[in-house]
Design a protein around this motif. Structure first.
Motif, mmCIF file in Angstrom:
data_model
loop_
_atom_site.group_PDB
_atom_site.id
_atom_site.type_symbol
_atom_site.label_atom_id
_atom_site.label_comp_id
_atom_site.label_asym_id
_atom_site.label_seq_id
_atom_site.Cartn_x
_atom_site.Cartn_y
_atom_site.Cartn_z
ATOM 1 N N GLU A 36 39.399 36.891 24.457
ATOM 2 C CA GLU A 36 38.127 36.263 24.092
ATOM 3 C C GLU A 36 36.993 36.672 25.037
ATOM 4 O O GLU A 36 35.889 36.976 24.592
ATOM 5 N N TRP A 37 37.272 36.695 26.351
ATOM 6 C CA TRP A 37 36.180 36.857 27.319
ATOM 7 C C TRP A 37 36.074 38.262 27.901
ATOM 8 O O TRP A 37 35.039 38.648 28.434
ATOM 9 N N TYR A 38 37.195 38.999 27.900
ATOM 10 C CA TYR A 38 37.195 40.367 28.452
ATOM 11 C C TYR A 38 37.704 41.319 27.369
ATOM 12 O O TYR A 38 37.603 40.995 26.194
ATOM 13 N N ASP A 39 38.252 42.443 27.802
ATOM 14 C CA ASP A 39 38.771 43.393 26.796
ATOM 15 C C ASP A 39 40.290 43.344 26.778
ATOM 16 O O ASP A 39 40.952 44.374 26.821
ATOM 17 N N GLY A 40 40.848 42.162 26.758
ATOM 18 C CA GLY A 40 42.297 42.022 26.747
ATOM 19 C C GLY A 40 42.887 42.150 28.144
ATOM 20 O O GLY A 40 42.155 42.229 29.149
ATOM 21 N N HIS A 41 44.226 42.157 28.211
ATOM 22 C CA HIS A 41 44.917 42.224 29.512
ATOM 23 C C HIS A 41 46.170 43.057 29.357
ATOM 24 O O HIS A 41 46.911 42.910 28.379
ATOM 25 N N SER A 42 46.414 43.976 30.317
ATOM 26 C CA SER A 42 47.573 44.861 30.176
ATOM 27 C C SER A 42 48.845 44.259 30.778
ATOM 28 O O SER A 42 49.931 44.780 30.532
ATOM 29 N N ARG A 43 48.721 43.178 31.588
ATOM 30 C CA ARG A 43 49.929 42.575 32.176
ATOM 31 C C ARG A 43 49.917 41.053 32.020
ATOM 32 O O ARG A 43 49.970 40.299 33.001
ATOM 33 N N PRO A 44 49.818 40.584 30.790
ATOM 34 C CA PRO A 44 49.658 39.135 30.588
ATOM 35 C C PRO A 44 50.828 38.308 31.108
ATOM 36 O O PRO A 44 50.658 37.130 31.422
ATOM 37 N N GLU A 45 51.999 38.935 31.250
ATOM 38 C CA GLU A 45 53.163 38.156 31.712
ATOM 39 C C GLU A 45 52.996 37.691 33.163
ATOM 40 O O GLU A 45 53.715 36.804 33.617
ATOM 41 N N LEU A 46 52.022 38.290 33.889
ATOM 42 C CA LEU A 46 51.823 37.898 35.289
ATOM 43 C C LEU A 46 50.804 36.765 35.451
ATOM 44 O O LEU A 46 50.639 36.232 36.545
ATOM 45 N N LEU A 47 50.138 36.411 34.358
ATOM 46 C CA LEU A 47 49.052 35.424 34.497
ATOM 47 C C LEU A 47 49.566 34.065 34.955
ATOM 48 O O LEU A 47 48.891 33.357 35.700
ATOM 49 N N ASP A 48 50.762 33.714 34.543
ATOM 50 C CA ASP A 48 51.340 32.427 34.984
ATOM 51 C C ASP A 48 51.652 32.432 36.468
ATOM 52 O O ASP A 48 51.640 31.390 37.112
ATOM 53 N N GLU A 49 51.994 33.600 36.998
ATOM 54 C CA GLU A 49 52.373 33.698 38.416
ATOM 55 C C GLU A 49 51.180 33.615 39.346
ATOM 56 O O GLU A 49 51.304 33.211 40.494
ATOM 57 N N ALA A 50 50.016 34.048 38.860
ATOM 58 C CA ALA A 50 48.848 34.140 39.741
ATOM 59 C C ALA A 50 48.258 32.760 39.990
ATOM 60 O O ALA A 50 48.183 31.932 39.096
ATOM 61 N N GLU A 51 47.838 32.521 41.235
ATOM 62 C CA GLU A 51 47.164 31.267 41.585
ATOM 63 C C GLU A 51 45.669 31.531 41.738
ATOM 64 O O GLU A 51 45.265 32.386 42.522
ATOM 65 N N TYR A 52 44.882 30.793 40.982
ATOM 66 C CA TYR A 52 43.422 30.865 41.123
ATOM 67 C C TYR A 52 43.064 30.245 42.461
ATOM 68 O O TYR A 52 43.599 29.209 42.849
ATOM 69 N N ALA A 53 42.143 30.874 43.176
ATOM 70 C CA ALA A 53 41.809 30.358 44.514
ATOM 71 C C ALA A 53 40.410 29.794 44.566
ATOM 72 O O ALA A 53 39.416 30.522 44.496
ATOM 73 N N LEU A 54 40.362 28.486 44.642
ATOM 74 C CA LEU A 54 39.160 27.789 45.074
ATOM 75 C C LEU A 54 39.724 26.702 45.991
ATOM 76 O O LEU A 54 40.033 25.592 45.551
ATOM 77 N N PRO A 55 39.970 27.074 47.257
ATOM 78 C CA PRO A 55 40.856 26.267 48.113
ATOM 79 C C PRO A 55 40.452 24.803 48.238
ATOM 80 O O PRO A 55 41.324 23.940 48.382
ATOM 81 N N GLU A 56 39.166 24.497 48.149
ATOM 82 C CA GLU A 56 38.764 23.091 48.263
ATOM 83 C C GLU A 56 39.400 22.255 47.159
ATOM 84 O O GLU A 56 39.565 21.043 47.298
ATOM 85 N N ILE A 57 39.696 22.885 46.061
ATOM 86 C CA ILE A 57 40.123 22.127 44.896
ATOM 87 C C ILE A 57 41.614 22.288 44.611
ATOM 88 O O ILE A 57 42.250 21.385 44.089
ATOM 89 N N ASN A 58 42.185 23.433 44.963
ATOM 90 C CA ASN A 58 43.615 23.591 44.630
ATOM 91 C C ASN A 58 44.417 24.212 45.776
ATOM 92 O O ASN A 58 45.293 25.027 45.543
ATOM 93 N N ARG A 59 44.138 23.773 47.004
ATOM 94 C CA ARG A 59 44.827 24.396 48.143
ATOM 95 C C ARG A 59 46.343 24.173 48.069
ATOM 96 O O ARG A 59 47.108 25.000 48.542
ATOM 97 N N GLU A 60 46.774 23.057 47.471
ATOM 98 C CA GLU A 60 48.224 22.794 47.434
ATOM 99 C C GLU A 60 48.961 23.862 46.614
ATOM 100 O O GLU A 60 50.112 24.180 46.901
ATOM 101 N N ASN A 61 48.274 24.458 45.618
ATOM 102 C CA ASN A 61 48.926 25.511 44.827
ATOM 103 C C ASN A 61 48.954 26.844 45.571
ATOM 104 O O ASN A 61 49.701 27.748 45.213
ATOM 105 N N LEU A 62 48.098 26.971 46.564
ATOM 106 C CA LEU A 62 47.977 28.260 47.244
ATOM 107 C C LEU A 62 49.004 28.443 48.360
ATOM 108 O O LEU A 62 49.329 29.583 48.716
ATOM 109 N N ALA A 63 49.508 27.346 48.897
ATOM 110 C CA ALA A 63 50.465 27.471 50.003
ATOM 111 C C ALA A 63 51.666 28.294 49.533
ATOM 112 O O ALA A 63 52.319 27.943 48.557
ATOM 113 N N GLY A 64 51.909 29.405 50.204
ATOM 114 C CA GLY A 64 53.048 30.253 49.863
ATOM 115 C C GLY A 64 52.830 31.182 48.680
ATOM 116 O O GLY A 64 53.718 31.967 48.340
ATOM 117 N N ALA A 65 51.656 31.117 48.044
ATOM 118 C CA ALA A 65 51.410 31.972 46.868
ATOM 119 C C ALA A 65 51.429 33.451 47.264
ATOM 120 O O ALA A 65 50.968 33.808 48.351
#
Ligand SMILES: NC(=O)c1ccc[n+]([C@@H]2O[C@H](COP(=O)([O-])OP(=O)(O)OC[C@H]3O[C@@H](n4cnc5c(N)ncnc54)[C@H](OP(=O)(O)O)[C@@H]3O)[C@@H](O)[C@H]2O)c1
Length: 345
Positions: free
Chosen positions: A109-138
């Motif tokens: 929808e927003w870009y031109d698709g993705h060549s490795r969509p199976e990795l999207l679940d593994e990646a942690e979005y980083a905005l540490p003020e809001i989701n630092r608990e997900n980033l530990a060990g990522a």
């Protein structure tokens, strides 16, 4: 023991900021900075503020084995090279948008698709003020986008504290500096074309809307202006709450969310010349300034947020995220307080 780090895209704007932060970081040693165009040249020949370091650019095809790899490359590069990046490093921090969204459909929808969509679940979005608990060990981190970071930091306390339900109308206008376009920014960012402008460049449909809506869980109407600054993203968010909101409610929400945050400071009225968030006041730093004002006669609340797009909006945020992921002091390498007075950043 220090950890070794590579910056892929070290000759670019955010790559240069990453190198500046990493050479001064107590826990990292820069092992490699890549550039195809400047292969073999000194880092100081591209980033004059880094003259005196003995680093030279090398080809990104020959990645060294390191602890952490920061990718500061254009959209699309990381998703194509992610296997090589992960083979070379235990932890990959990507500054591009390649792993920020959570589904292939969102990239369609927003870009031109993705060549490795199976990795999207593994990646942690980083905005540490809001989701630092997900980033530990990522080990695969997607550093948040600059305009999205400014907007989310401004609005998030209102949703987290229940001041807003998510049904309200929210209109966001972000003014951005020319460095957002990168070192090869093109004609629109060339000095004669950029000088003096307040130019709408993404009146609707800006890609960062997807990140903002994902994080805040509500839709925002988002517009961007290119202005005559080099560094900085300044968000003005107009919010129309359903019921009455007091200044006490607002201070409660913002203080409750940010009072212990090392990189968020409030600027909401007060005294002096700089009474609201100001990109110039945070230039070169990893700080965000956030503030607000009530407009009862129009049943409006206006929220301001200012960051340096190349720091809190990219390189600083990436190093902050790496600090959290690796268990370092969150502020390590990021203590710079900025300059005042200073010319236009
Ligand atoms: N600028 C900002 O304010 C900002 C803020 C948030 C996020 N970001 C994101 O951060 C990323 C970098 O942005 P930037 O502004 O630093 O861009 P930039 O100044 O244009 O730098 C891009 C870097 O990537 C390298 N590169 C380009 N294509 C490559 C490839 N195929 N393989 C390996 N290296 C490649 C370039 O060097 P060579 O071509 O010499 O190899 C250069 O060092 C982008 O994804 C951008 O969206 C930027």
């Amino acid at each position: 023991m220090t950890l070794s780090a590579t910056v892929v895209g070290g000759s670019g704007f955010t790559g240069g900021e990453l190198l500046r932060l990493l050479v001064g970081h107590p826990e990292f040693e820069v092992a490699q900075a890549t550039s195809r165009s400047y292969d073999g040249k000194s880092v100081g020949s591209v980033h004059p503020n880094l003259r005196g370091t003995d680093l030279r650019f090398s080809d990104p095809a020959d990645l060294e084995s390191v602890d952490v790899l920061f990718a500061a490359t254009p959209h699309g590069v990381s998703m194509e090279r992610i296997d090589a990046f992960r083979d070379a490093a235990d932890t990959v921090v990507d500054l591009s948008a390649d792993f920020r969204l959570d589904s292939e459909a969102a990239y369609d929808e927003w870009y031109d698709g993705h060549s490795r969509p199976e990795l999207l679940d593994e990646a942690e979005y980083a905005l540490p003020e809001i989701n630092r608990e997900n980033l530990a060990g990522a080990d695969l981190i997607a550093s948040g986008g600059c305009n999205a970071t400014a907007t989310i930091l401004g609005l998030y306390p209102l949703f987290a504290d229940g001041v807003l339900s998510g049904d309200e109308q929210v209109v966001v206008d972000v003014k951005v500096g020319s460095s957002e376009g990168g070192a090869g920014g093109g004609e629109a960012s060339s000095h004669p074309e950029r000088s003096g402008v307040v130019r709408p460049y993404a009146p609707t449909g800006h890609r960062h809307e997807a990140e903002i809506e994902r994080f805040l869980g509500t839709s925002v109407s988002f517009t961007c202006h290119a202005v005559d600054m080099i560094r900085g993203a300044s968000a003005t968010c107009h919010v129309f709450p359903d019921g009455p909101v007091s200044k006490g409610d607002l201070w409660g929400a913002y203080r409750g969310t940010y009072e212990d945050e090392p990189f968020v400071r409030m600027a909401a009225g007060g005294s002096g010349v700089y009474r609201y968030p100001e990109p110039k006041a945070v230039a070169g730093t990893n700080h965000a300034e956030v503030g607000f004002e009530l407009d009862p006669s129009n049943k409006r609340l206006v929220v301001f947020s200012a960051i340096d797009n190349m720091m809190k909006g990219s390189a600083g945020q990436a190093v902050h995220a790496a600090n959290v992921a690796l268990g370092f002091e969150e502020t390590a390498g990021l203590e710079f307080q900025g300059l005042h007075p200073v010319g236009a950043p």
